[in-house]
Scaffold this motif. Structure first.
Motif, PDB file in Angstrom:
ATOM      1  N   VAL A  76      37.130 -34.953 -31.471  1.00  0.00           N
ATOM      2  CA  VAL A  76      37.054 -33.492 -31.410  1.00  0.00           C
ATOM      3  C   VAL A  76      36.829 -32.909 -32.810  1.00  0.00           C
ATOM      4  O   VAL A  76      37.441 -33.343 -33.772  1.00  0.00           O
ATOM      5  N   ASP A  77      35.899 -31.949 -32.890  1.00  0.00           N
ATOM      6  CA  ASP A  77      35.671 -31.225 -34.156  1.00  0.00           C
ATOM      7  C   ASP A  77      35.972 -29.748 -33.928  1.00  0.00           C
ATOM      8  O   ASP A  77      35.756 -29.238 -32.826  1.00  0.00           O
ATOM      9  N   PHE A  78      36.417 -29.103 -35.008  1.00  0.00           N
ATOM     10  CA  PHE A  78      36.863 -27.711 -34.858  1.00  0.00           C
ATOM     11  C   PHE A  78      36.081 -26.786 -35.782  1.00  0.00           C
ATOM     12  O   PHE A  78      35.802 -27.138 -36.932  1.00  0.00           O
ATOM     13  N   ALA A  79      35.747 -25.619 -35.258  1.00  0.00           N
ATOM     14  CA  ALA A  79      35.102 -24.597 -36.089  1.00  0.00           C
ATOM     15  C   ALA A  79      35.806 -23.275 -35.828  1.00  0.00           C
ATOM     16  O   ALA A  79      36.176 -22.985 -34.689  1.00  0.00           O
ATOM     17  N   ASP A  80      35.979 -22.486 -36.919  1.00  0.00           N
ATOM     18  CA  ASP A  80      36.649 -21.193 -36.764  1.00  0.00           C
ATOM     19  C   ASP A  80      35.688 -20.104 -36.334  1.00  0.00           C
ATOM     20  O   ASP A  80      36.079 -19.081 -35.798  1.00  0.00           O
ATOM     21  N   GLN A  81      34.417 -20.339 -36.636  1.00  0.00           N
ATOM     22  CA  GLN A  81      33.419 -19.305 -36.377  1.00  0.00           C
ATOM     23  C   GLN A  81      32.202 -19.914 -35.662  1.00  0.00           C
ATOM     24  O   GLN A  81      31.950 -21.117 -35.759  1.00  0.00           O
ATOM     25  N   GLY A  82      31.446 -19.032 -34.981  1.00  0.00           N
ATOM     26  CA  GLY A  82      30.269 -19.483 -34.217  1.00  0.00           C
ATOM     27  C   GLY A  82      29.271 -20.224 -35.096  1.00  0.00           C
ATOM     28  O   GLY A  82      28.821 -21.328 -34.765  1.00  0.00           O
ATOM     29  N   LEU A  83      28.962 -19.626 -36.278  1.00  0.00           N
ATOM     30  CA  LEU A  83      27.926 -20.234 -37.117  1.00  0.00           C
ATOM     31  C   LEU A  83      28.369 -21.593 -37.656  1.00  0.00           C
ATOM     32  O   LEU A  83      27.570 -22.514 -37.779  1.00  0.00           O
ATOM     33  N   GLU A  84      29.655 -21.696 -37.935  1.00  0.00           N
ATOM     34  CA  GLU A  84      30.170 -22.978 -38.415  1.00  0.00           C
ATOM     35  C   GLU A  84      30.017 -24.032 -37.307  1.00  0.00           C
ATOM     36  O   GLU A  84      29.647 -25.192 -37.554  1.00  0.00           O
ATOM     37  N   GLY A  85      30.281 -23.590 -36.074  1.00  0.00           N
ATOM     38  CA  GLY A  85      30.118 -24.490 -34.916  1.00  0.00           C
ATOM     39  C   GLY A  85      28.671 -24.966 -34.807  1.00  0.00           C
ATOM     40  O   GLY A  85      28.394 -26.156 -34.588  1.00  0.00           O
ATOM     41  N   VAL A  86      27.763 -24.026 -35.026  1.00  0.00           N
ATOM     42  CA  VAL A  86      26.339 -24.385 -34.939  1.00  0.00           C
ATOM     43  C   VAL A  86      26.000 -25.416 -36.014  1.00  0.00           C
ATOM     44  O   VAL A  86      25.294 -26.391 -35.761  1.00  0.00           O
ATOM     45  N   ARG A  87      26.543 -25.212 -37.218  1.00  0.00           N
ATOM     46  CA  ARG A  87      26.273 -26.163 -38.309  1.00  0.00           C
ATOM     47  C   ARG A  87      26.805 -27.560 -37.964  1.00  0.00           C
ATOM     48  O   ARG A  87      26.148 -28.567 -38.186  1.00  0.00           O
ATOM     49  N   LEU A  88      28.035 -27.570 -37.401  1.00  0.00           N
ATOM     50  CA  LEU A  88      28.609 -28.876 -37.016  1.00  0.00           C
ATOM     51  C   LEU A  88      27.721 -29.572 -35.978  1.00  0.00           C
ATOM     52  O   LEU A  88      27.474 -30.785 -36.046  1.00  0.00           O
ATOM     53  N   ALA A  89      27.235 -28.758 -35.023  1.00  0.00           N
ATOM     54  CA  ALA A  89      26.371 -29.327 -33.970  1.00  0.00           C
ATOM     55  C   ALA A  89      25.092 -29.884 -34.581  1.00  0.00           C
ATOM     56  O   ALA A  89      24.603 -30.944 -34.189  1.00  0.00           O
ATOM     57  N   GLU A  90      24.614 -29.131 -35.587  1.00  0.00           N
ATOM     58  CA  GLU A  90      23.372 -29.547 -36.239  1.00  0.00           C
ATOM     59  C   GLU A  90      23.551 -30.904 -36.926  1.00  0.00           C
ATOM     60  O   GLU A  90      22.751 -31.815 -36.763  1.00  0.00           O
ATOM     61  N   SER A  91      24.643 -31.035 -37.701  1.00  0.00           N
ATOM     62  CA  SER A  91      24.806 -32.307 -38.412  1.00  0.00           C
ATOM     63  C   SER A  91      25.118 -33.437 -37.433  1.00  0.00           C
ATOM     64  O   SER A  91      24.740 -34.583 -37.666  1.00  0.00           O
ATOM     65  N   ALA A  92      25.754 -33.108 -36.315  1.00  0.00           N
ATOM     66  CA  ALA A  92      25.995 -34.152 -35.296  1.00  0.00           C
ATOM     67  C   ALA A  92      24.673 -34.639 -34.721  1.00  0.00           C
ATOM     68  O   ALA A  92      24.478 -35.841 -34.509  1.00  0.00           O
ATOM     69  N   MET A  93      23.773 -33.695 -34.518  1.00  0.00           N
ATOM     70  CA  MET A  93      22.443 -34.078 -33.996  1.00  0.00           C
ATOM     71  C   MET A  93      21.735 -34.971 -35.003  1.00  0.00           C
ATOM     72  O   MET A  93      21.123 -35.970 -34.640  1.00  0.00           O
TER      73      MET A  93
END
Ligand code: C2E
Ligand code: MG
Ligand code: MG
Length: 664
Positions: A76-93
């Protein structure tokens, strides 16, 4: 598949509330640590969970959560904000380990909201499963649907949430993602299998199964495409070469279809090789000009298709040639093909020789494919009647010439049916005393348009298309009938041998000798009244079959005459190997009175005499030629000076009444 497939166990939490992060962590990551788990479960479910014991409801819930969690681990990864979540998704991809799902809070001030976050996440990974977490009071489903559209990858989870629900969602959505991945993979595999099979089927449908060259119909459609492509370009020429193997049917008939197939495969390989060489040359030229593709104007699909061969059927091939400036460059290619095809082909323990007739037509500014192919066929026909290994370029006059040839072909059929053929005989004379020692039977065709056709006009055509077999039968029967009639008149001794010209195609045809035996019987004549004339070129190849036939005929009593010696390769060793009784020296040696010609003639006569072979000088037209031939050692002669070909009665008088009707 399972071994290498990625595991979809990654979950993204996007929420601005750190305590919610903790809750998720406890539910999704820490189930194994019982105490925390119990704590969390108590917090979520209150006494129902904690009071446990027996089989009360709390135990049931507890075991449900436990079983859901059993064996399942999530990263599980956590983000406090929407854009941070998008960045995490990006690096996961990027790391090739995408999230299987995300829990996204609906409101995360001051950043983008959950719906916007969802949109951006989907932009990155349309397969991501998303659960939007929203308090009861805080969502408008229809607005959300409007912004996000319908999707089976979107769920709502109402806050405050239930741990079982969260676990169920995590478990089933990660599983769903994993199954979708497998389904996509299977789909792609199926798709590629279908594509492969379709391509294989297309190849099968477009190519000739023996040679793997394009077949006729796909050649015609490619040609049409190319012609359409250069409809408006007058200065770009394409050419079509039409190839027809010379004497291929002979190989098939004498050595069988297996040899024929081998020959076609080998010749196709050579044709393909010549085309490939030309394409490489064009590649190089284009490269040197620094251009990548300038040839589109000619309508060629690819540079490799610039010289494109096909097998039209039987022993016919065609080549579509783009970027041909004039007929000489087409001819250059034609010569290269003739050379490549003419090289001997090893088959079993023998060598096969393939000749080819090539016709070509130049095209610019479009046209109909079938029309273009027909013209190249016409040019090929013109080449064919000019002999073997010839090349012709189509022109309009050729049309008329070929039409005439075709008329001869159909004329031959009619002539056989209506009895328009007859045999003339020409005397063969002893040069020393002028006595007639025999006659040669020569065909004449009196067609219904009152034209007399000489054999040179129709025999080559009949040899190529096979009509010679039927014509030959007719000649054998007619010659034997003539002999039989004069025998009954008791004049046969005066006639001597009657020689019959036999072409190579007849000699290798199955049952040839048997048909001769039947004719001898029918007309009640002995074999030793006849000579069989064969030419050197007719026997030089495929000689095993012909050799056997000649030996059989000779054993029966026929004399074997080698006709037109000197016209072909004039191999003297050939005289030694073949069962020859009499040698007929070609007219060209008699006419050629140069010292060199004389020396050759002398050598031939000496060699023949040494082998016990009699010599006849052909085509004697003058007294000088006669005496020179005699002087050089020829015993016999034939020619206009000694007697022209005439109907038998002109030389031998009227025969007795007919006893046997002629038969075809
Ligand atoms: P060939 O067997 O060499 O026959 C001799 C040809 O030379 C004949 O031509 C004859 O008319 C011609 N000739 C004879 N004496 C002279 C002369 O002094 N000067 C000149 N310029 N020509 C002379 P023809 O009858 O036109 O036959 C041509 C060829 O056609 C023959 O050559 C033979 O190869 C073929 N042919 C003729 N009859 C038959 C036949 O029944 N069956 C087959 N398969 N071929 C035949
Ligand atoms: Mg002859
Ligand atoms: Mg001759």
């Amino acid at each position: 598949m399972a071994g290498s497939e990625p595991v979809f166990d990654r979950i993204l939490i996007v929420d601005d509330n750190p305590s919610i992060h903790d809750d998720f962590r406890k539910i999704l990551c820490d189930q194994s640590q019982d105490e925390t788990f119990v704590e969390l479960a108590s917090a979520l479910f209150g006494d129902r969970f904690a009071s446990g014991g027996g089989m009360g409801p709390a135990v049931a819930v507890r075991s449900e959560v436990a079983s859901l969690a059993a064996g399942e681990t999530f990263r599980v990864d956590f983000a406090d904000q929407g854009l941070e979540g998008v960045r995490l998704a990006e690096s996961a991809m990027r790391a090739n380990a995408p999230f299987a799902m995300a829990f996204v809070d609906i409101r995360m001030p001051p950043g983008i909201d959950g719906v916007e976050t969802t949109l951006r996440l989907w932009e990155l990974d349309p397969n991501l499963q998303i659960v939007i977490c929203t308090p009861y009071s805080d969502y408008n489903w229809s607005e959300m649907k409007h912004r996000l559209g319908r999707s089976d990858r979107l769920l709502l989870l109402k806050k405050p949430f239930d741990a079982v629900e969260v676990l169920q969602l995590a478990s089933s959505l990660t599983r769903k993602r994993q199954l979708e991945y497998r389904a996509d993979l299977r789909d792609a595999e199926l798709q590629s299998l279908i594509e492969k099979r379709t391509n294989a089927l297309r190849t099968l449908a477009e190519t000739d199964s023996l040679t793997r060259l394009l077949n006729r119909s796909s050649f015609l459609s490619r040609l049409q495409r190319r012609l359409d492509g250069c409809r408006d370009i007058q200065d770009t020429h394409s050419a079509v070469l039409f190839l027809d193997l010379d004497n291929f049917k002979l190989v098939n008939d004498s050595l069988g279809h297996e040899a024929g197939d081998e020959m076609l495969i080998e010749i196709s390989r050579r044709i393909r090789e010549v085309c490939r060489r030309r394409n490489s040359m064009l590649h190089l030229r284009e490269f040197q000009r620094g251009r990548k593709r300038t040839l589109d104007s000619a309508g060629a699909d690819r540079l490799d298709d610039m010289t494109l061969p096909a097998r039209l059927g039987g022993d016919e091939f065609a080549i579509m040639v783009a970027d041909v400036r004039d007929s000489s460059s087409a001819e250059e290619l034609g010569r290269e093909l003739i050379e490549a095809i003419g090289k001997p082909i090893e088959w079993s323990d023998r060598k096969l020789f393939g000749g080819v007739s090539i016709g070509t037509v130049l095209v610019s500014g479009g046209g109909e494919a079938s029309d273009v192919l027909r013209k190249s066929d016409t040019a090929m026909y013109d080449a064919k009647v000019r002999g073997t290994n010839q090349f012709s370029v189509f022109d309009e006059a050729m049309h008329r010439r070929v039409a005439k040839q075709l008329a001869i072909e159909s004329g031959i059929r009619r002539a056989l049916e209506c009895g328009e053929f007859s045999l003339h005989v020409q005397p063969i004379t002893c040069l020393a005393d002028g006595k007639q020692v025999g006659f040669e039977a020569l065909m004449r065709w009196f067609s219904d348009d009152e034209m007399v056709h000489t054999p040179d006009e129709f025999i080559p055509i009949a040899e190529e298309n096979g009509q010679i077999i039927e014509i030959g039968q007719w000649v054998v029967h007619s010659a034997m009938q003539i002999a039989s009639r004069y025998a009954q008149a008791d004049r046969v001794n005066g006639m001597g041998h009657l020689t019959i010209n036999v072409s190579r195609r007849q000699l290798i045809a199955p049952g040839f000798v048997e048909s001769i035996v039947a004719a001898l019987k029918r007309y009640d004549v002995p074999a030793n009244w006849f000579g069989i004339e064969i030419t050197e070129t007719a026997v030089v190849e495929t000689h095993h079959t012909i050799y056997d036939q000649l030996v059989r005929l000779r054993t029966m009593g026929f004399k074997i005459y080698l006709d037109d010696f000197g016209k072909g390769t004039s191999s003297l060793s050939f005289l030694n190997h073949f069962p020859i009784d009499i040698l007929k020296i070609d007219r060209s040696f008699i006419v050629n009175e140069t010292p060199r010609g004389t020396a050759i003639l002398e050598a031939i006569v000496m060699m023949a005499n040494a082998l016990g072979i009699e010599v006849i000088a052909e085509g004697i037209e003058t007294e000088e030629q006669r005496s020179r031939a005699e002087r050089l050692g020829c015993t016999f002669g034939q020619g206009y000076l000694l007697g022209r070909p005439k109907p038998p009665e002109a030389w031998l008088g009227e025969p007795l009444a007919r006893h046997h009707p002629p038969s075809g």
